[in-house]
Design an enzyme around this catalytic site. Structure first.
Site, PDB file in Angstrom:
ATOM      1  CG  HIS A 149      -2.151  -1.061   0.959  1.00  0.00           C
ATOM      2  ND1 HIS A 149      -3.175  -1.153   1.601  1.00  0.00           N
ATOM      3  CD2 HIS A 149      -2.201  -2.058   0.239  1.00  0.00           C
ATOM      4  CE1 HIS A 149      -4.043  -2.102   1.297  1.00  0.00           C
ATOM      5  NE2 HIS A 149      -3.265  -2.653   0.478  1.00  0.00           N
ATOM      6  CE1 TYR A 252     -13.917  12.198  -1.703  1.00  0.00           C
ATOM      7  CE2 TYR A 252     -12.292  13.315  -0.343  1.00  0.00           C
ATOM      8  CZ  TYR A 252     -13.232  13.412  -1.370  1.00  0.00           C
ATOM      9  OH  TYR A 252     -13.652  14.584  -2.001  1.00  0.00           O
ATOM     10  CE1 TYR A 263      -8.495  -8.291   0.041  1.00  0.00           C
ATOM     11  CE2 TYR A 263      -7.365  -7.367   1.798  1.00  0.00           C
ATOM     12  CZ  TYR A 263      -7.873  -7.218   0.547  1.00  0.00           C
ATOM     13  OH  TYR A 263      -7.399  -6.337  -0.285  1.00  0.00           O
TER      14      TYR A 263
HETATM   15 CA    CA Z   1     -14.241   5.901   0.470  1.00  0.00          CA
END
Ligand code: CA
Length: 373
Positions: A149, A252, A263
């Site tokens: 990431h 966000y 997962y």
């Molecule tokens: Ca989002």
């Protein structure tokens, strides 16, 4: 010299999509080279030449016929491994005059272990063999021990600032909601690394001033649309990959709200997909397509109805997504290159108005999409 290979697009695989057969006949993938090791980003430097990054830590000039140059000299130390390495590259809007480029990579800590995403500027030497005046203009804080990431897509905005996406480093997702670090953020800086005075958190106690937006997971695609607005997409976990149009100072949502789950199942955060004060995505994909690369097509080389389409690579399902937007909403998606069977890492429009695609493979390809059969 490597001879380009041509492959026809199978109509059968695209047939279930409305108008798929018509569109499939529109492109022919021309593989310029298959000798790139996990290529990640491509930029155009004139005379049909390109710069291509390879994730293990190489930057090469690729000739218009696909011939690879030797790796350029002058790159800084790169902590390659896992998802990390040499990642995106773009040219400056004034490249023809100043030969300046920007690249991002996983930067090792100066001492001890750990790494983070960093952004550097450099000048391409006149003989195309090395980088000069290399300067790291931004380093994500903090350094952290993870090989996942990194985010790392660079966009030059019309106002001359640089936008850089940064991931949550996989194990630090809670950081994405805190403003005292760069995990799960988009930052906006000037080309010399300084902070624009009109960034949303300048002067806010405890907040890092480079931050543009927050609450992101891992964004490997970003682009400007025809109106110069900044868009990006990001990986969800299991489900919940998103397209967003980040605005200054907005949240966000990751990892508090998501349309995905952990997962193997199980809720993330509060197990909800919306909350006051957190933005909804423009679009989300469940199941996840694992998006990488993003481009709005400006040219009409593929016909008027493709002009303005958004193109996004799918790593997981191995196709190039053509997306039609209307009033800021996705109204149609079409799978291209599905029979090519490769993980799509990047897509860009070249100065010739054609689309170029990188595949994420050990024998990674640079593909030019020719209009027509
Ligand atoms: Ca989002």
């Amino acid at each position: 010299m490597h001879t380009p290979r041509f492959a026809a697009v199978s109509l059968a695989l695209l047939a279930p999509l409305a108008a798929g057969a018509q569109s499939a006949a529109r492109i022919t993938p021309e593989v310029l080279t298959d000798k790139l090791d996990h290529p990640w980003g491509v930029a155009f430097i004139g005379d049909g030449r390109m710069l291509v990054t390879e994730r293990p830590g190489r930057l090469r000039v690729v000739q218009a016929n696909g011939e690879l140059g030797a790796p350029l000299q002058g790159l800084p130390k790169i902590d390659a491994g896992g998802q990390g390495g040499l990642l995106d590259v773009i040219t400056d809007s004034g490249f023809a005059r100043n030969r300046t480029l920007y690249f991002c990579f996983s930067e090792p800590a100066a001492s001890g272990s750990g790494n983070s995403t960093a952004l550097a500027s450099a000048r391409l030497s006149d003989d195309l063999k090395r980088l000069e005046q290399v300067k790291v203009i931004f380093s994500q804080k903090p350094k952290y021990g993870s090989n996942a990431h990194f985010g790392c897509r660079i966009v030059e905005h019309g106002d001359g600032t640089l936008f850089l996406t940064m991931g949550d480093r996989y194990n630090r997702k809670e950081d994405a909601q805190k403003l005292d670090n760069h995990h799960g953020k988009i930052v906006r800086i000037r080309k010399d690394g300084s902070v624009p005075k009109d960034n949303p958190f300048v002067g806010k106690q405890g907040a890092l001033p480079e931050i543009w937006s927050y609450g992101h997971r891992n964004a490997q695609g970003a682009a400007l649309d025809a109106n110069g607005r900044y868009w990006m997409h990001e990986h969800g976990a299991q489900g919940g990959d998103e397209i967003n149009r980040p605005e200054a100072g907005k949240n966000y949502g990751w990892p508090v709200i998501t349309h995905g789950e952990n997962y193997g199942g199980g809720k993330i955060g509060e197990g909800i997909s919306e909350k006051a004060g957190m933005e909804q995505p423009v679009h989300h994909w469940t199941p996840s397509i694992a998006p990488s690369g993003m481009a709005f097509l400006k040219s009409d080389k593929y016909g008027k109805d493709w002009q303005g389409s958004l193109f996004v690579g799918s790593l997981k399902f191995r196709y190039l997504d053509r997306i039609e937007l209307r009033d800021g909403k996705v109204v149609k998606e079409e799978k291209l290159l599905a029979d090519h069977g490769a993980r799509i890492r990047d897509v860009k429009e070249g100065p010739d108005g054609l689309l170029y695609v990188l595949t994420d493979e050990r024998r990674g390809e640079l593909i030019r999409l020719r209009p027509g059969k």
